[in-house]
Design a protein around this motif. Sequence first.
Motif, PDB file in Angstrom:
ATOM      1  N   PHE A 267       0.281   6.897   8.244  1.00 37.40           N
ATOM      2  CA  PHE A 267       1.726   7.016   8.120  1.00 37.40           C
ATOM      3  C   PHE A 267       2.224   6.308   6.863  1.00 37.40           C
ATOM      4  N   ALA A 268       1.674   5.112   6.611  1.00 36.35           N
ATOM      5  CA  ALA A 268       2.078   4.371   5.419  1.00 36.35           C
ATOM      6  C   ALA A 268       1.698   5.115   4.145  1.00 36.35           C
ATOM      7  N   ALA A 269       0.476   5.660   4.125  1.00 34.68           N
ATOM      8  CA  ALA A 269       0.044   6.399   2.934  1.00 34.68           C
ATOM      9  C   ALA A 269       0.896   7.637   2.711  1.00 34.68           C
TER      10      ALA A 269
ATOM     11  N   ALA B  70       7.215  -1.471   6.837  1.00 41.29           N
ATOM     12  CA  ALA B  70       6.874  -2.655   7.626  1.00 41.29           C
ATOM     13  C   ALA B  70       7.190  -2.444   9.097  1.00 41.29           C
ATOM     14  N   LEU B  71       8.329  -1.850   9.390  1.00 38.94           N
ATOM     15  CA  LEU B  71       8.716  -1.614  10.791  1.00 38.94           C
ATOM     16  C   LEU B  71       7.768  -0.609  11.460  1.00 38.94           C
ATOM     17  N   VAL B  72       7.399   0.439  10.725  1.00 34.40           N
ATOM     18  CA  VAL B  72       6.511   1.450  11.293  1.00 34.40           C
ATOM     19  C   VAL B  72       5.134   0.860  11.563  1.00 34.40           C
TER      20      VAL B  72
ATOM     21  N   PHE C  14       0.806  -1.205   0.000  1.00 33.94           N
ATOM     22  CA  PHE C  14       0.000   0.000   0.000  1.00 33.94           C
ATOM     23  C   PHE C  14       0.847   1.267   0.000  1.00 33.94           C
ATOM     24  N   VAL C  15       2.086   1.170   0.470  1.00 31.43           N
ATOM     25  CA  VAL C  15       2.929   2.357   0.597  1.00 31.43           C
ATOM     26  C   VAL C  15       3.920   2.509  -0.547  1.00 31.43           C
ATOM     27  N   LEU C  16       4.149   1.450  -1.298  1.00 30.18           N
ATOM     28  CA  LEU C  16       5.150   1.538  -2.354  1.00 30.18           C
ATOM     29  C   LEU C  16       4.724   2.538  -3.429  1.00 30.18           C
ATOM     30  N   PRO C  17       5.663   3.317  -3.945  1.00 29.76           N
ATOM     31  CA  PRO C  17       5.321   4.229  -5.046  1.00 29.76           C
ATOM     32  C   PRO C  17       4.720   3.467  -6.216  1.00 29.76           C
ATOM     33  N   THR C  18       3.707   4.046  -6.824  1.00 25.10           N
ATOM     34  CA  THR C  18       3.004   3.353  -7.894  1.00 25.10           C
ATOM     35  C   THR C  18       3.914   3.032  -9.071  1.00 25.10           C
ATOM     36  N   VAL C  19       4.854   3.912  -9.350  1.00 18.87           N
ATOM     37  CA  VAL C  19       5.765   3.665 -10.460  1.00 18.87           C
ATOM     38  C   VAL C  19       6.644   2.450 -10.169  1.00 18.87           C
ATOM     39  N   VAL C  20       7.112   2.318  -8.938  1.00 17.78           N
ATOM     40  CA  VAL C  20       7.964   1.187  -8.571  1.00 17.78           C
ATOM     41  C   VAL C  20       7.197  -0.122  -8.688  1.00 17.78           C
ATOM     42  N   VAL C  21       5.948  -0.124  -8.234  1.00 18.16           N
ATOM     43  CA  VAL C  21       5.146  -1.340  -8.345  1.00 18.16           C
ATOM     44  C   VAL C  21       4.901  -1.684  -9.807  1.00 18.16           C
TER      45      VAL C  21
END
Length: 562
Positions: free
Chosen positions: A493-495, A545-547, A94-101
Amino acid sequence: MAAGVPLVFLAVFFAWPVVAMVGRGFVSSGRLDLGAFSEVFSRARTWRIVWLTLAQASLGTVVSGLLGVPGAYLLYRCRFAGRGFLRAFVTVPFVLPTVVVGVAFRSLLAPGGLLAFLHLDGTFTAIVAALVFFNYGLVVRTVGGLWERLDPRAEQAARALGASPWRALGTVTLPALAPAIAGAASLTFLFCATAFGTVLVLGGLRFGTVETEIWIQTTQFLDLRAAAVLSVVQLVVVVGALLVAGRARSRNERALSLAAPVSSAHAPSLFPRRPSRLPRPRAGGAGPDDLRGLDRVAAAATALAITFLALPLVGLVVRSLRTPDGWGLANYAALSRPAGALPVSVWDATVTSLRVALDATVLSLVVGGLVALVVSRRPRAGAVRRLVAGLDAAFMLPLGVSAVTVGFGFLLVMDRPFGLDVDLRTSPLLVPVAQAVVAVPLVVRTVLPVLRAIDPRQRQVAATLGASPARVVSTVDGPVALRAIGLAAGLAFAASLGEFGATSFLARPDRPTLPVLVYRLIGRPGVETYGMALAASVVLALVTALVVAGFERVPRAAGTVI
């Protein structure tokens, strides 16, 4: 007062920038000109884009729900080793940049990739799969946050009367979870309908959406008239989704019997030999094997989802270890120096991202918490009820408006706003504010189902005994919602950590966030910079993941069984 603060925030930092951006497209020579509507809708491409947007959003929502509800049961109602790790893991996409995914999926599906034999590269199916990858964790956490607090006695009573686990699930548990499921579905639909980087990378021009078309018309053709029309179209789609979701929630909402969160010490074990803490069913009722069958179905669906989530992430890690000289950690070692021609290192951008995300989380919790508190009330007057419903819908709108529209809108209106002698466009405060605008709906949708499930008679009793409104909130609502607030903080925080759309327009070159830096690295030629981008993406996923795991440990308040 609780409604006034959020409304001012929404008006200044969302409505004003969006209206300014859209107004640029509809005002010509100081006059209102709506001719752009007929011009844009006369194009066959426009109708095709609208259809593709609705189709991908609908399919992504359905598949995410079918996989996410079993995952919510397994991760929030069962006990097994590694449950906390899996809760954090499902939030990472859910937090990964859309371009990276998009790049990660492309590497899996392109010729030479692990899943190249499926021949899905550049297809509509690949886009829907990537959208499910993003939103699975959102469904799990939103539904699981309420499921964790449901009092099991209603289901136990149904089981004691002879209902099978499946019948108890369909007639007792799922109806109680309907508000959370509807809220998760509405969020998922909005995120799927407004996906940007993923569609741009995986679909190209063949499978464009309203979001990508706004970007193309704005940045490549400088056609603000067409972009304004498409922004209005997107807003109509969002309002329609909100109305449907709100109607579904209102039909199913009621005061629920809540209990303390299911802790690892009290949750039923996975695949128990006999039903855990359940009354003995009557003759002809369900037995232990039926309960284990329900758990096995949930475990199988979750295992499939976890494998699906792991494939792109594993591919990302493996590719980050590949260097021109073979395998090694050279890409990670390069993160400590300035990234290519950029003035900061990846570690500097990571610190900036954490600081900005923390500010955005605090702001979104304050604003979103106030909204959830107001909307959770059940006023008797019909006009007031409609106002409360309108407030709920209004704070979902930021998820459905193009990040391009919001970003450009900030640049248009934040130059000495309200006559102040300050240019907020260069202020570091603008980035966390923009991220909070996106995170507030997540906070509302996570906390609201729990607050609405509280029996209003408890507030009435507290008020009758002399408690002030503030004390009613702190002693009745607060302890019950504490766990949901922790989940909301983790999502916000993740978003914020992974927000890319508006941040890409507002972040200063000398203070980029980590997603912005990754995007810039991907766009630069060279194997070394691309390897650094992949390594930085792994760092972003690990930090997230840690957060999220830390927010999972929000303490449960004692004495909150209702």
